[in-house]
Enzyme design. Sequence first.
Site, PDB file in Angstrom:
ATOM      1  N   LYS A 278       1.926  -3.180   6.558  1.00 20.51           N
ATOM      2  CA  LYS A 278       2.229  -3.477   5.151  1.00 20.51           C
ATOM      3  C   LYS A 278       3.738  -3.366   4.890  1.00 20.51           C
ATOM      4  O   LYS A 278       4.303  -4.139   4.126  1.00 20.51           O
ATOM      5  CB  LYS A 278       1.452  -2.525   4.233  1.00 20.51           C
ATOM      6  CG  LYS A 278      -0.024  -2.835   4.193  1.00 20.51           C
ATOM      7  CD  LYS A 278      -0.283  -4.068   3.319  1.00 20.51           C
ATOM      8  CE  LYS A 278      -1.646  -4.633   3.476  1.00 20.51           C
ATOM      9  NZ  LYS A 278      -1.952  -5.718   2.550  1.00 20.51           N
TER      10      LYS A 278
ATOM     11  N   TYR B 215      -1.772   0.646   9.899  1.00 19.44           N
ATOM     12  CA  TYR B 215      -2.004  -0.126   8.677  1.00 19.44           C
ATOM     13  C   TYR B 215      -0.750  -0.085   7.790  1.00 19.44           C
ATOM     14  O   TYR B 215      -0.245  -1.121   7.349  1.00 19.44           O
ATOM     15  CB  TYR B 215      -3.218   0.432   7.932  1.00 19.44           C
ATOM     16  CG  TYR B 215      -3.368  -0.123   6.541  1.00 19.44           C
ATOM     17  CD1 TYR B 215      -3.566  -1.487   6.336  1.00 19.44           C
ATOM     18  CD2 TYR B 215      -3.278   0.712   5.419  1.00 19.44           C
ATOM     19  CE1 TYR B 215      -3.682  -2.002   5.055  1.00 19.44           C
ATOM     20  CE2 TYR B 215      -3.393   0.203   4.137  1.00 19.44           C
ATOM     21  CZ  TYR B 215      -3.590  -1.156   3.966  1.00 19.44           C
ATOM     22  OH  TYR B 215      -3.692  -1.658   2.699  1.00 19.44           O
TER      23      TYR B 215
ATOM     24  N   SER C  59       0.810  -1.216   0.000  1.00 20.84           N
ATOM     25  CA  SER C  59       0.000   0.000   0.000  1.00 20.84           C
ATOM     26  C   SER C  59       0.841   1.264   0.000  1.00 20.84           C
ATOM     27  O   SER C  59       1.927   1.302   0.592  1.00 20.84           O
ATOM     28  CB  SER C  59      -0.864  -0.007   1.260  1.00 20.84           C
ATOM     29  OG  SER C  59      -1.481   1.233   1.416  1.00 20.84           O
TER      30      SER C  59
END
Length: 320
Positions: free
Chosen positions: A144, A140, A116
């Site tokens: 990743k 998040y 991402s």
Amino acid sequence: MSRILVTGGAGYIGSITVALLLQRGYEVTVLDDCSTGHADAVPANVTFYQGSILDGALVRKALEGCDAVIHFAAKSLVGESVEKPDLYRNNNINGSQILFDEMDGAGVTRIVVSSSAATYGDSKEQPILETHKAHPTNPYGETKLAVDNSLADLAAEENFAAISLRYFNVAGALKGEAGWIAERHNPETHLIPNVLKATKDQPLKIFGTDWKTKDGTCIRDYIHVVDLAEAHVLALDALKAGSHEIINLGSGGGYSVREVVDTASKVVGYEIPAVNVDRRAGDPAVLIASIDKAKSLLQWSPTRNLEAMIRDAYETLKAV
Ligand code: UFG
């Protein structure tokens, strides 16, 4: 014939990638716990295991007969990750590690992973190159980045062939043989579906109008989900043993939240109701991809613009 294990293949991007893989003659196994995906998004001619990547024995079973993996299964909401960082670490980092260990054990060493733009964090450099130092601004993005780093180790130490595809903002839908395959999140937090669902009583909330951007709202690089899914199929052919590549997938240009609202208003033919509210935690101001590497390594270019993404998303809402 090649069989691909698609983790998260019942989700939005996963199920559209599965549809393209089947069109191109691949056989497909899906592993998805359906926590955000939908079992009815998995076609009948796919081998389907409903369960978690945290379940090593199930991952082992799902890997049977597969020669490569496309790994989507993950928690993927920036806002939620700020509230529940442990959920994100367990699912995304521990889950991926279990998948990689089982792959290693089964001798399946070819993998394309969904990464991402959230790994980059707030960047002064725009567009963002893959070589840009990663400084995620939310849990998040941290998860990743951790997964990308372990793939680099696996390529160096275990001869894995790995590609991390760093998505920017994905929107749109695929019109398949059985109808539209679209985003079905509950709650929906993404901008384009929320723009299209906005009403006078429940207007779109614009998160922050005091960012240092041309109109004060955040700028993102939007990519059509079908362009994105096509890049995954191409990435399978670009895998090389002992190598881990990070490749951005976006359009190479940016739109502000207000520009998205204005474009959507044109597509739907009325003014989208919107109100200005405070910034959302964890949001970076601007994210725009450099996509030169995707063009050269994958021979890929996006072909669908913002208007097409909004139009397709709108068609799916009308079809419900
Ligand atoms: N936004 C609003 N109102 C809304 C929803 C979003 O103003 O109702 C704004 C956000 O603040 C942000 C922009 O619209 O500025 C885009 O927000 P999204 O929630 O649609 O997407 P994000 O940029 O937060 O995140 C998405 C994916 C992540 C990925 C990231 C990469 O959800 O997984 O793109 O750019 F990491």
